[in-house]
Enzyme design. Sequence first.
Site, PDB file in Angstrom:
ATOM      1  N   GLU A   6       0.825  -1.203   0.000  1.00 51.04           N
ATOM      2  CA  GLU A   6       0.000   0.000   0.000  1.00 51.04           C
ATOM      3  C   GLU A   6       0.863   1.257   0.000  1.00 51.04           C
ATOM      4  O   GLU A   6       0.589   2.222  -0.712  1.00 51.04           O
ATOM      5  CB  GLU A   6      -0.924   0.013   1.237  1.00 51.04           C
TER       6      GLU A   6
ATOM      7  N   CYS B  70      -0.204   0.772   7.645  1.00 52.79           N
ATOM      8  CA  CYS B  70      -0.734   1.141   6.328  1.00 52.79           C
ATOM      9  C   CYS B  70      -2.114   1.781   6.454  1.00 52.79           C
ATOM     10  O   CYS B  70      -2.490   2.620   5.633  1.00 52.79           O
ATOM     11  CB  CYS B  70      -0.812  -0.098   5.431  1.00 52.79           C
TER      12      CYS B  70
END
Length: 367
Positions: A60, A92
């Site tokens: 991500e 994340c």
Amino acid sequence: MSIKQNKQSKHSFFMKLALMQAQRNLGNTKENPAVGCVIVKNDCIISAGCTGINGRPHAEQNAITYSKNDIKNSDLYVTLEPCSHYGRTPPCVKTIIRNKIKRVFFSLKDPDRRSYNKSTKQFKKNKIRVQNGILGSDIKNFYKSYFKYKENILPFVTAKMAISKDFYTNSKKKKWITNKFSRGRVHLMRSNHDCILTSVNTIIIDNPRFTCRIHGLEDNSPSRIILDKRLKIHITSNIVRSANKYRTIIFFNKIDQKKINVLKNLKIELVKIPLSEDGNFDLKYILMKVKILGFSRIFLESGLNLTTNFLNKGLVDDFQLFISSKNLGKNGNNSFKKNMKLFFKNRKFTNEKVNLFGDKLISYRIK
């Protein structure tokens, strides 16, 4: 096609692309899972990323960093639930929230206790819509090794064997019994594992390099672990000569201080392992030790004896059987026929077949 079916088809398409990203570094992310991520805005892909080599940065984070477009109000597709805990990198989840992503789609919940089912609450709290379960069966199969690593004391083991059409594992006259396409597939398999496990007899007889020699994937060559009770390995072997470039570990038992000093000077790691009552290594203990060393995906690439021992003890998760189009007849050595019957007896598995221009590859996934 209904509107609902069209939406599901669209989500599956983008998740398949995320899965393709995850596959790029499978076997090269250490204890972290190989994750893929795709960022979509107005039904157009604006960025993509995968977990970095050695497990960082996360997929991500890479996808967000790589984007040259404004990702505000975009959709993020990721194969595994985004992490929500602090480790060597920030969560994340917080990165996604900070960048004002509108919707998050992920396939499976992360079995890691630090993140399991926690991201959804944080996303909803910040008015980010969440949907999971997309492409579940395909991605669950992809993460078999990671789930086992998190839930079991043993790592995931893929065993490979090559046999002739009449079941022999090697030839008296030829070095290889399979064609170049089969051998290329083996190199690709090596690149998807973080460790090759073999025996010293294989090193002495075949003198393999055990590297990935596909152009562009050379750096994905795995570490090598050799089972060598009495330190019989030749210091001139290919695997010893390349130990300064690829991590090489020998599991041994008998002390030979002079040989130990020579091998250490050649950059080989040595780990003393106790023997079981029958005077051999306990294979389950070996796998536990391999996991302690940080390896999660093991590629068992050895001779008939060690491979069948692993199979018969139920220590193999995937079995990759390459079958040559040729009979060896009188030139054949070491038949796998009896062991093959024992392996299939009372075992449940699924299999897939691939044609390799004459040779066949049968992948057995053991349940």
